[in-house]
Design a protein around this motif. Structure first.
Motif, short mmCIF file in Angstrom:
data_model
loop_
_atom_site.label_atom_id
_atom_site.label_comp_id
_atom_site.label_asym_id
_atom_site.label_seq_id
_atom_site.Cartn_x
_atom_site.Cartn_y
_atom_site.Cartn_z
N VAL A 174 -5.40 2.41 4.65
CA VAL A 174 -6.47 2.22 3.94
C VAL A 174 -5.94 1.61 2.55
O VAL A 174 -6.88 0.64 2.07
N SER A 175 -4.95 2.06 1.87
CA SER A 175 -4.42 1.60 0.61
C SER A 175 -4.09 0.10 0.82
O SER A 175 -3.82 -0.77 -0.37
N GLY A 176 -3.37 -0.09 2.02
CA GLY A 176 -2.76 -1.65 2.26
C GLY A 176 -3.93 -2.43 2.34
O GLY A 176 -3.77 -3.81 1.73
N LEU A 177 -4.76 -2.27 3.31
CA LEU A 177 -5.66 -3.33 3.43
C LEU A 177 -7.03 -3.33 2.31
O LEU A 177 -7.64 -4.21 2.37
N GLY B 92 -6.37 -2.24 -0.84
CA GLY B 92 -6.15 -2.42 -2.16
C GLY B 92 -6.37 -1.33 -3.07
O GLY B 92 -6.22 -0.16 -2.64
N ILE B 93 -6.61 -1.63 -4.39
CA ILE B 93 -6.75 -0.67 -5.42
C ILE B 93 -7.90 0.18 -5.09
O ILE B 93 -8.02 1.36 -5.03
N PRO B 94 -9.01 -0.56 -4.67
CA PRO B 94 -10.35 0.34 -4.42
C PRO B 94 -10.00 1.14 -3.40
O PRO B 94 -10.56 2.25 -3.34
N GLY B 95 -9.03 1.01 -2.44
CA GLY B 95 -8.87 1.92 -1.24
C GLY B 95 -8.11 3.00 -1.85
O GLY B 95 -8.20 4.09 -1.46
N VAL B 96 -7.15 2.75 -2.84
CA VAL B 96 -6.44 3.88 -3.37
C VAL B 96 -7.33 5.00 -4.13
O VAL B 96 -7.21 6.02 -4.01
N VAL B 97 -8.12 4.24 -4.99
CA VAL B 97 -9.35 5.07 -5.67
C VAL B 97 -10.16 6.06 -4.58
O VAL B 97 -10.57 7.06 -4.97
N MET B 98 -10.67 5.18 -3.57
CA MET B 98 -11.40 5.75 -2.48
C MET B 98 -10.60 7.15 -2.04
O MET B 98 -11.40 8.36 -1.81
N GLY C 25 0.83 -1.22 0.19
CA GLY C 25 -0.12 -0.12 -0.02
C GLY C 25 0.80 1.20 0.15
O GLY C 25 0.42 2.20 -0.77
N ALA C 26 1.99 1.20 0.63
CA ALA C 26 2.74 2.43 0.88
C ALA C 26 3.61 2.56 -0.55
O ALA C 26 3.53 3.78 -1.05
#
Length: 88
Positions: free
Chosen positions: A67-70, A72-78, A40-41
């Motif tokens: 958020v991005s690590g747990l 994934g890609i949907p977390g980064v988009v969010m 995620g980082a």
């Protein structure tokens, strides 16, 4: 705090975990989470590296990495959506 202190605390925690009889399954679980947080980082780092071309920057802190690590890609988009539509 000093990074050496963080590494020391983590090392003491691992030693205590081994001494108190933590199972292999718990190590696999915590190791999996640790790997996901590193990925995620890295995803946030590359987002900032490529986003600098268009003037976009997302801060890398404990919350965004989790958020991005747990998630994934949907977390980064969010995170990007929240940053663009709510915070700006």
């Amino acid at each position: 705090m000093d990074p050496i202190l963080y590494i020391s605390i983590a090392g003491i925690g691992v030693c205590l975990f081994l001494l108190l009889g933590g199972g292999v399954k718990a190590f696999r679980w915590t190791g999996g989470i640790f790997v996901r947080l590193i990925i995620g980082a890295l995803a946030l780092f590359f987002l900032n590296a490529f986003g600098s071309a268009v003037g976009y920057h997302l801060p890398i802190n404990a919350f965004t990495v989790m958020v991005s690590g747990l998630l994934g890609i949907p977390g980064v988009v969010m995170l990007v959506a929240v940053d663009l539509f709510i915070l700006m």
